[in-house]
Design an enzyme around this catalytic site. Sequence first.
Site, PDB file in Angstrom:
ATOM      1  N   CYS A  35       0.868  -1.154   0.000  1.00 34.37           N
ATOM      2  CA  CYS A  35       0.000   0.000   0.000  1.00 34.37           C
ATOM      3  C   CYS A  35       0.910   1.210   0.000  1.00 34.37           C
ATOM      4  O   CYS A  35       2.113   1.069   0.140  1.00 34.37           O
ATOM      5  CB  CYS A  35      -0.840   0.026   1.270  1.00 34.37           C
ATOM      6  SG  CYS A  35      -1.971  -1.372   1.401  1.00 34.37           S
ATOM      7  N   GLY A  42      -1.370   0.987  -4.996  1.00 37.79           N
ATOM      8  CA  GLY A  42      -2.690   0.521  -4.585  1.00 37.79           C
ATOM      9  C   GLY A  42      -3.772   1.293  -5.281  1.00 37.79           C
ATOM     10  O   GLY A  42      -3.757   2.526  -5.291  1.00 37.79           O
ATOM     11  N   ASN A  73       1.202   0.438   6.313  1.00 35.89           N
ATOM     12  CA  ASN A  73       1.647  -0.323   5.143  1.00 35.89           C
ATOM     13  C   ASN A  73       2.455  -1.495   5.670  1.00 35.89           C
ATOM     14  O   ASN A  73       3.402  -1.289   6.430  1.00 35.89           O
ATOM     15  CB  ASN A  73       2.507   0.555   4.234  1.00 35.89           C
ATOM     16  CG  ASN A  73       3.077  -0.211   3.052  1.00 35.89           C
ATOM     17  OD1 ASN A  73       2.494  -1.205   2.607  1.00 35.89           O
ATOM     18  ND2 ASN A  73       4.203   0.232   2.546  1.00 35.89           N
ATOM     19  N   GLY A  74       2.090  -2.691   5.272  1.00 30.83           N
ATOM     20  CA  GLY A  74       2.822  -3.873   5.727  1.00 30.83           C
ATOM     21  C   GLY A  74       1.859  -4.975   6.093  1.00 30.83           C
ATOM     22  O   GLY A  74       0.706  -4.975   5.648  1.00 30.83           O
ATOM     23  N   CYS A 122      12.962  -4.796   1.616  1.00 32.40           N
ATOM     24  CA  CYS A 122      12.333  -5.780   0.731  1.00 32.40           C
ATOM     25  C   CYS A 122      12.916  -5.702  -0.680  1.00 32.40           C
ATOM     26  O   CYS A 122      12.834  -4.662  -1.346  1.00 32.40           O
ATOM     27  CB  CYS A 122      10.839  -5.487   0.694  1.00 32.40           C
ATOM     28  SG  CYS A 122       9.962  -6.388  -0.573  1.00 32.40           S
ATOM     29  N   TYR A 168       9.966  -5.103  -8.545  1.00 34.11           N
ATOM     30  CA  TYR A 168       8.689  -4.862  -9.208  1.00 34.11           C
ATOM     31  C   TYR A 168       7.909  -3.661  -8.681  1.00 34.11           C
ATOM     32  O   TYR A 168       7.365  -2.886  -9.452  1.00 34.11           O
ATOM     33  CB  TYR A 168       7.797  -6.103  -9.061  1.00 34.11           C
ATOM     34  CG  TYR A 168       6.361  -5.865  -9.454  1.00 34.11           C
ATOM     35  CD1 TYR A 168       5.999  -5.722 -10.793  1.00 34.11           C
ATOM     36  CD2 TYR A 168       5.362  -5.739  -8.489  1.00 34.11           C
ATOM     37  CE1 TYR A 168       4.686  -5.468 -11.155  1.00 34.11           C
ATOM     38  CE2 TYR A 168       4.043  -5.488  -8.850  1.00 34.11           C
ATOM     39  CZ  TYR A 168       3.707  -5.360 -10.177  1.00 34.11           C
ATOM     40  OH  TYR A 168       2.421  -5.106 -10.539  1.00 34.11           O
ATOM     41  N   CYS A 213       5.112 -14.252   0.338  1.00 33.16           N
ATOM     42  CA  CYS A 213       5.629 -13.203   1.224  1.00 33.16           C
ATOM     43  C   CYS A 213       4.615 -13.014   2.354  1.00 33.16           C
ATOM     44  O   CYS A 213       3.430 -13.065   2.123  1.00 33.16           O
ATOM     45  CB  CYS A 213       5.759 -11.896   0.451  1.00 33.16           C
ATOM     46  SG  CYS A 213       6.256 -10.522   1.490  1.00 33.16           S
TER      47      CYS A 213
HETATM   48  P1  AMP Z   1       1.974 -14.031 -13.279  1.00 32.48           P
HETATM   49  O1  AMP Z   1       1.275 -13.737 -14.537  1.00 32.48           O
HETATM   50  O2  AMP Z   1       1.054 -14.549 -12.222  1.00 32.48           O
HETATM   51  O3  AMP Z   1       3.183 -14.879 -13.432  1.00 32.48           O
HETATM   52  O4  AMP Z   1       2.474 -12.632 -12.701  1.00 32.48           O
HETATM   53  C1  AMP Z   1       3.631 -12.045 -13.182  1.00 32.48           C
HETATM   54  C2  AMP Z   1       3.354 -10.617 -13.539  1.00 32.48           C
HETATM   55  O5  AMP Z   1       2.715  -9.935 -12.450  1.00 32.48           O
HETATM   56  C3  AMP Z   1       4.628  -9.890 -13.846  1.00 32.48           C
HETATM   57  O6  AMP Z   1       4.432  -9.175 -15.047  1.00 32.48           O
HETATM   58  C4  AMP Z   1       4.840  -8.951 -12.685  1.00 32.48           C
HETATM   59  O7  AMP Z   1       5.236  -7.681 -13.138  1.00 32.48           O
HETATM   60  C5  AMP Z   1       3.510  -8.850 -12.001  1.00 32.48           C
HETATM   61  N1  AMP Z   1       3.591  -9.022 -10.544  1.00 32.48           N
HETATM   62  C6  AMP Z   1       4.488  -9.675  -9.822  1.00 32.48           C
HETATM   63  N2  AMP Z   1       4.197  -9.633  -8.510  1.00 32.48           N
HETATM   64  C7  AMP Z   1       3.080  -8.929  -8.396  1.00 32.48           C
HETATM   65  C8  AMP Z   1       2.269  -8.519  -7.301  1.00 32.48           C
HETATM   66  N3  AMP Z   1       2.559  -8.858  -6.062  1.00 32.48           N
HETATM   67  N4  AMP Z   1       1.176  -7.788  -7.584  1.00 32.48           N
HETATM   68  C9  AMP Z   1       0.875  -7.447  -8.835  1.00 32.48           C
HETATM   69  N5  AMP Z   1       1.586  -7.817  -9.896  1.00 32.48           N
HETATM   70  C10 AMP Z   1       2.677  -8.535  -9.695  1.00 32.48           C
END
Ligand code: AMP
Length: 456
Positions: free
Chosen positions: A2, A28, A102-103, A237, A243, A383
């Site tokens: 968040c 978010g 946040n957390g 983190c 990402y 996580c």
């Molecule tokens: P997936 O399609 O489930 O393998 O998700 C991978 C994609 O989701 C990648 O393009 C990442 O940029 C994005 N991504 C990775 N972790 C997260 C997250 N926690 N929340 C939203 N998007 C994510």
Amino acid sequence: MCAIVGVFGAKKASTVAYYALFAMQHRGQEATGISTADGEHISIYKKKGMVSDVFSQSALDNLRGDCAIGHNRYSTAGKQSTNDSQPVFAKYKLGEMSIVHNGNLTNKYEIRDELIEKGAIFQTDMDTENIIHLIAKSQEGHLVDRIRDMLEKIKGAYCLVIQSRSKMFVVRDRFGIRPLSLGKLKDGGWIVASETCAFDLVGAEFVRDVRPGEMLTFEEGKEPCSKQIFDPDPHPCAFEYIYFARPDSIIDGKNVYEMRLKMGRKLAEEMPAEVDLVLPVPDSGVAAAKGYADGLGVPFEMGIVRNHYVGRTFIEPTQEIRDLKVKLKLSPIKHMIAGKKVAIIDDSLVRGTTSKQIVRMLKEAGAAEVHMRIAAPEIKYPCRYGIDTPTKQELISTRHTPEEIASDMGADSLGFLSIEGLTSSLGTDRTYSLVSFDGHYFAGGNAESPGCSIFL
Ligand code: AMP
């Protein structure tokens, strides 16, 4: 995952908080809210939706006072609840308070059970409600001591901003898992925010990061007071760099874009591919793909176009919608790709949905070979410290080897950055939270415990 912000001693504090939240919208998109304090009262406005849709000029004007705290809520993979937005406000023995967090607390359910046993009632699924209950129930005579009392009881990852009618308190957990920075506003006053990109928009000068285990107290007419309340054991983190954070932000002294470039270069060293072109998955893979292309000495091209009017893929909770959304969001430039051997770079592989569709899309566009590269290690553990990951069973890398995944997605090869490659890119000057990759749950919780994405 968040965004939080706290503004103190500023004219139009609600407007400053609004712009800060706007800059941090990527953290978010489900709900947003601001509360302000004018010395006598706390006013609050929160709603589902994006920052620019939720707040009107009149809503901001009604949020009076020179202290504002705000929050953007990330939509988690589990049940969505309209109640689960922040700030969380309460009237209690010492007056009024409002909190943003946040957390993710790792002992949320223990605390909640204990409180419920003693008669407490809860309206939401948020850990933030635990925090406010613990403060309200403390027997201490001052809010600051009640906060310290509460902090002795909670475990896990937290950045908190707590507002009373006249003061503001800021806390970062002793591991410093989630980011939080302190800035100074040009026209006087202070700001804390999850990411420094918020400072750039509101014209604040970066002062420093809030230290792991530190509490800052803001009071009118005084300089902010800093107390180191827990021994620091920094574990920022790694996923923020991979990402989550915006590339222009600086977290704990390191620029996010630069870290992604380095991860891409390292990936080229560890997992090279013989290709004509390197393409990023936009936007999440752009910086790493540039690093990968530089590392290989191969042209970098924006060969996939992103439709910016679609939200992030993860936001929709069901698998069917997720599948469709990848196509809605991304489209290849066929004449650039046809007949070429391409490497396609993304920042991470979670369920594998995005990559599988992208590989198919590139093959349909006529690519001769598609080599998928991921600028992060294999995600094998959920996580528990605030990044919304699905259950262990849903993480594709817990069940399959890279070769199996490559063959399932129709890619000619698949390669990940190693954990050592990640840490050496980020810099070996500190320890990072790598829990999604190595399962080292140093701040409590475990792979099976309920996380932020599971609502009981
Ligand atoms: P997936 O399609 O489930 O393998 O998700 C991978 C994609 O989701 C990648 O393009 C990442 O940029 C994005 N991504 C990775 N972790 C997260 C997250 N926690 N929340 C939203 N998007 C994510």
